[in-house]
Every structure is written in structure tokens, then in C-alpha cells.
Scaffold this active site. Structure first.
Site, PDB file in Angstrom:
ATOM      1  N   LYS A 107      12.481 -29.080 -29.821  1.00 32.52           N
ATOM      2  CA  LYS A 107      14.337 -28.842 -30.011  1.00 32.52           C
ATOM      3  C   LYS A 107      15.433 -29.719 -28.958  1.00 32.52           C
ATOM      4  CE  LYS A 107      17.746 -24.987 -31.354  1.00 32.52           C
ATOM      5  NZ  LYS A 107      18.224 -23.802 -31.372  1.00 32.52           N
ATOM      6  N   SER A 159      19.780 -21.676 -35.434  1.00 34.10           N
ATOM      7  CA  SER A 159      20.176 -23.430 -34.784  1.00 34.10           C
ATOM      8  C   SER A 159      18.949 -23.881 -35.083  1.00 34.10           C
ATOM      9  CB  SER A 159      21.393 -23.775 -33.950  1.00 34.10           C
ATOM     10  OG  SER A 159      20.321 -22.626 -32.897  1.00 34.10           O
ATOM     11  N   SER A 213      17.671 -17.683 -33.353  1.00 36.48           N
ATOM     12  CA  SER A 213      17.519 -19.038 -33.536  1.00 36.48           C
ATOM     13  C   SER A 213      16.228 -19.563 -33.984  1.00 36.48           C
ATOM     14  CB  SER A 213      18.423 -20.162 -33.134  1.00 36.48           C
ATOM     15  OG  SER A 213      20.044 -19.596 -32.761  1.00 36.48           O
TER      16      SER A 213
END
Length: 512
Positions: free
Chosen positions: A82, A157, A181
Site C-alpha cells: 500500500k 482506504s 481499511s
């Protein structure tokens, strides 16, 4: 095993194939890079792909394997990261124009551990800007699409990491979980996502949104894969003041034991406020609740005892979270002032430092980030701190006490991971409250710091999209997640005739 089977194989199976000499890491890494090139134009899971670096790491992994000295059980298995974790020599943007083009001079501890374990890093995955969102629609570089239906969100997210795994662009990925998330994207993409105990995985090098809530964790296709990745990246880090100086329990052993699906003597607590009391009128999708009920029945069939527990303060979790998180975020994002690093916009004329800061923050931050900065700054302002932020922290304590009492009655707690399956892109962009409600079931774990896992429980009847089943355990009892999760996974695969992710539609040439 053919190339297409390698794409869909678990990381554990890929590791076995590498150890047996059936495939090389270079071949595997190139296979996933080719897959990214073929389908990511439609999915947009990645913000940056490092083909050259990944192949160089793969060659080194093959050399270690040939010498009989693999760095770890997953040496040579590719991974995606990420874009909120710093990576030396690779861009780290946090999905924001504010950090466009920034290349950190150091690796996050998690990234260092991935490199030391020999996992080639394919690239950096898309995310809501500074991890603020529940849909990965708030990225400054465009939304990620759900591989099950390209017109729907992949969760947020960390939708990029979840979509990369669900689209078979990477066998493993790293995400972060501040209010759900990792787990919520896992639920809507049919992947496995784990939020470890707060402090059990280093936060050094994680660009913080909310320091007391953020936690790094694995995104995978199977529970065993999550355990393997969790063990590699976990453990104490003296560079992180929040890191717990205790060894992790044996997660891989727990997952392997759980796969036998023997849960005799286990007490499973159904959270009343997130389970039996949930209804369609309250926004809980009937198909999600149906899959949840069926999963409970499977746990009972494996010998578990299901009891109902009440956590009355969970009804205040969402409100408390959306005071604590923006408050910490507004403080953390104050460093992006156009003076030291990041975007700098200089207005015409003879602007002051304040003018430059205002113009840069206006251009660099998106609407959702601005919304949370304003909310957090207000909650921390003189005259309102005690009324808002202080009260929210008191609620946080009450939620932690609810967990303590519930865990006195059951070894693990369970609920649906998210109230609904993936909604359509753009459907909730104009309604922030509706967007925030997607994290209703996941937020309590972050407020209390306890670990949680989401695994796919099946496909909802209404739309044929994945639903998620959440398991929560006491702090530092992450092994319970893997034991129970692996047992349920084995039972669900038997029920559904194989992994649920195998039912995802094929992506070809960038189209569904």
C-alpha cells in the site's frame, strides 16, 4: 501446474512450488507483472509498478534457493505494498497530490522485513488520500475498481491492495487498517484481511493518519497465507514507540491446526449490536446477514458453542471514531506546510509564507482530507476539546471495557465485516455519513486495539457479490483469529465447492 494456475495459487502453494523447483521466482514475478499489464488498466489497483526492481529481487531469491539458503518460507513470492508505507527509491504518494513524486530515503520497517524475507515488491497500490475513505474513490489519481464488478468500489482506504489480490495481480499484499481499511476491502472483494493487535506490527515508516488507530496488516487469498505474511512482518521494533515488546504467538501453526475444522470447546460470541439485532431497515443487507448466519451454523457443526454477547457502547463507536481520527489526522497533516517537503504552490505577487501554505494545502489536499482536517481542528480547538475529543476518548474506554466483558464469555467475537456488499462507484460520494457507516462493524476493534480478521463468507443472493465474516480476539491473541478463520474457511470451501474467490469473473484485456 500451468501458468494460469500459478496466478490463482495461494502463496503457500507458490512457496512449495518454488522449493520443489517447479517454477522460479523470476518466472512467477514476470507472470504477475504481465497480469498487471493486462488488467490493471481496468482495475487501477497500482499507482506504481517496479518491474525492474521486482525482477532483480526475484533473481536474488532464485540464487538463494539454488544455494539451498532461502531467506524465509515465502522467499521469492511477490507482494504488493500500500502506498502509505515508505519505500526507499520508490514513490510514496499516499494517494495525494501533496506527495506526488516524493521518493523516500528509507524503507518502513515492514518493507525492510519483506525485503529481508526475499519477497519481490511488485509496486505500490492505490488508496484513498492519506487513507481517508471507505471506497478508494478519494485517491488523487483516480478510483480503484472492484474486480468482481468494475462499476463498484473495492472498499477503502486499502482498496488497491485488496483489488490487486482479488484480480490475481499479486498473491500477497500489505494494507493498513485505521477503522477497517484492511477488513472492509477484504469483505467486498472476497479476500482475507487481517488487522493485527495494535503494536504487534511496526508502524515505523507508515505515514500516519491517526497514530493511536493505524495498524499494518496482511491482505491475502487464504487464512494460511495471511498467517505466513503476518509472521514475517510482525514482532517488536525499537524504532516504533508503540511496538509491543512481546513475541507473536505461533500464527502459522494455529492456521494449520484450524484447517482441520475441529472447534470443540470453543465459545463464539455473536455481538448483539452487530449481529442478531441487525436488520435490513438499519442498513444491513439481507444477503450479508444470510451468509453470516450460515457461517455461524458451520462453526456449530465444527463443535463450537455460539453465545450472544452485548457490547452496548458499540453504538457510540462510529461517533467517537469520527472525532478521534480527524483530530489525530489534523495534527499529523499539519507537517505538510509547503516549507520542508511536498507540494509547493506559490501565488502571484509577493506572497507571504502563510499565502504559500494556504495555496499549497488547497491544491494538494482533496475534499475528504480537507473535511477531516476541519473537523479535527474544530474538535481540538479551545473550548471544544473537552466537549468533543475528551468525551470521545471516554467512550473509547467504555468500548474497551465492553470487549473485556465480552471476552470473559467467549474466546472470540464475530459479526459481519461490513453491512453491505460493494456499492456502485459514485453512489455515496455526496453523502459522507452514508460512506462512514460502511465501517460500523470494524471501527470498535481499532478503538480498543484488538485484532480482527475478515474472510469471505459467500456471495450475497441479491447481487452475487462477496460478503465478509469478521472474527475478533483479545489483544495479542491473534492466533485465535487464524485457528477459527482457517476452520471456517475450510468449511466454507466445502460448502461452496472451492475458494469463493475462484468464482470471481475473469478479467481479460482490461475488461470484465
Amino acid at each position: 501446474m500451468t501458468d494460469s494456475r500459478f496466478l490463482r495459487a495461494s502463496a503457500a502453494d507458490l512457496a512449495e512450488a518454488l522449493a520443489a523447483g517447479e517454477v522460479t521466482s523470476v518466472e512467477l514475478t514476470q507472470l504477475f507483472l504481465d497480469r498487471i499489464a493486462a488488467v490493471d488498466g481496468a482495475v487501477h489497483a497500482f499507482l506504481h509498478v517496479d518491474a525492474e526492481g521486482a525482477l532483480a529481487q526475484a533473481r536474488a531469491a532464485d540464487e538463494r534457493r539454488a544455494a539451498g539458503n532461502p531467506a524465509s518460507p515465502l522467499d521469492g513470492v511477490p507482494v504488493a505494498v500500500k502506498d502509505v508505507l515508505t519505500t526507499e527509491g520508490l514513490p510514496t504518494t499516499c494517494g495525494s497530490k501533496m506527495l506526488e513524486g516524493w521518493i523516500p530515503p528509507y524503507d518502513a520497517t515492514v518493507v525492510t522485513r519483506l525485503r529481508e524475507a526475499g519477497l519481490p515488491i511488485l509496486g505500490k497500490t492505490n488508496m484513498d488520500e492519506f487513507a481517508m475513505g471507505s471506497s478508494t474513490e478519494h485517491s488523487a489519481y483516480g478510483p480503484t475498481h472492484n474486480p468482481w464488478d468494475l462499476d463498484r468500489i473495492p472498499g477503502g482506504s486499502g482498496g488497491g491492495s485488496a483489488a490487486a489480490v482479488a484480480a490475481f495481480e499479486a498473491p500477497l499484499a500489505i494494507g493498513t487498517d485505521t477503522g477497517g481499511s484492511i477488513r472492509q476491502p477484504g469483505a467486498v472483494t472476497g479476500t482475507v484481511g487481517v488487522k493485527p493487535t495494535y503494536g504487534a506490527i511496526s508502524r515505523h515508516g507508515l505515514v500516519a493518519m491517526a497514530n493511536s488507530l493505524d495498524q499494518v496488516g496482511p491482505v491475502t487469498r487464504t487464512v494460511l497465507d495471511a498467517a505466513l505474511l503476518h509472521e514475517l512482518i510482525g514482532g517488536h521494533d525499537p524504532r516504533d514507540s508503540t511496538s509491543i515488546a512481546e513475541p507473536l504467538p505461533s500464527l502459522v501453526d494455529a492456521a494449520r491446526a484450524g484447517a482441520a475444522a475441529d472447534l470443540r470447546g470453543l465459545r463464539v460470541g455473536v455481538i448483539k449490536e452487530l449481529g442478531s439485532d441487525a436488520s435490513a431497515e438499519a442498513g444491513w443487507q439481507p444477503g450479508v446477514m444470510a451468509r453470516f448466519s450460515e457461517s455461524l451454523d458451520l462453526l456449530v457443526s465444527a463443535g463450537a458453542e455460539v453465545v450472544e454477547v452485548s457490547c452496548p457502547n458499540f453504538v457510540h463507536a462510529l461517533a467517537a471514531y469520527y472525532l478521534i481520527m480527524p483530530s489525530e489526522a489534523s495534527s499529523n497533516l499539519a507537517k505538510f506546510d509547503a516549507m520542508r517537503y511536498g507540494l509547493r504552490v506559490v501565488p502571484d505577487g509577493d506572497p507571504s509564507a502563510e499565502d504559500v501554505m494556504r495555496a499549497s494545502r488547497d491544491a494538494g489536499f482533496g475534499d475528504e482530507v480537507k473535511r477531516r482536517i476541519i473537523l479535527g481542528t474544530y474538535a481540538l480547538s479551545s473550548g471544544y476539546y473537552d466537549a468533543y475529543y475528551g468525551q470521545a476518548q471516554k467512550v473509547r474506554t467504555l468500548i474497551s471495557r465492553d470487549f473485556e466483558q465480552a471476552f470473559a464469555s467467549a474466546e472470540v467475537l464475530v459479526s459481519p465485516t461490513a453491512p453491505t456488499t460493494a456499492f456502485k462507484l459514485g453512489e455515496k460520494l455526496d453523502d459522507p455519513i452514508a460512506m462512514y457507516l460502511n465501517d460500523l462493524a470494524t471501527i470498535p476493534a481499532n478503538l480498543a486495539g484488538v485484532p480482527g480478521i475478515s474472510l469471505p463468507s459467500g456471495l450475497a443472493d441479491e447481487d452475487g457479490l462477496p460478503a465478509g465474516f469478521q472474527i475478533l480476539a483479545p489483544a495479542m491473541a491473534d492466533d485465535r483469529l487464524y485457528r477459527v478463520g482457517a476452520a471456517l474457511e475450510a468449511l466454507l470451501e466445502k460448502k461452496w465447492g472451492g475458494p469463493i474467490l475462484d468464482r470471481a469473473p475473469e478479467l481479460s484485456g482490461g475488461q470484465a
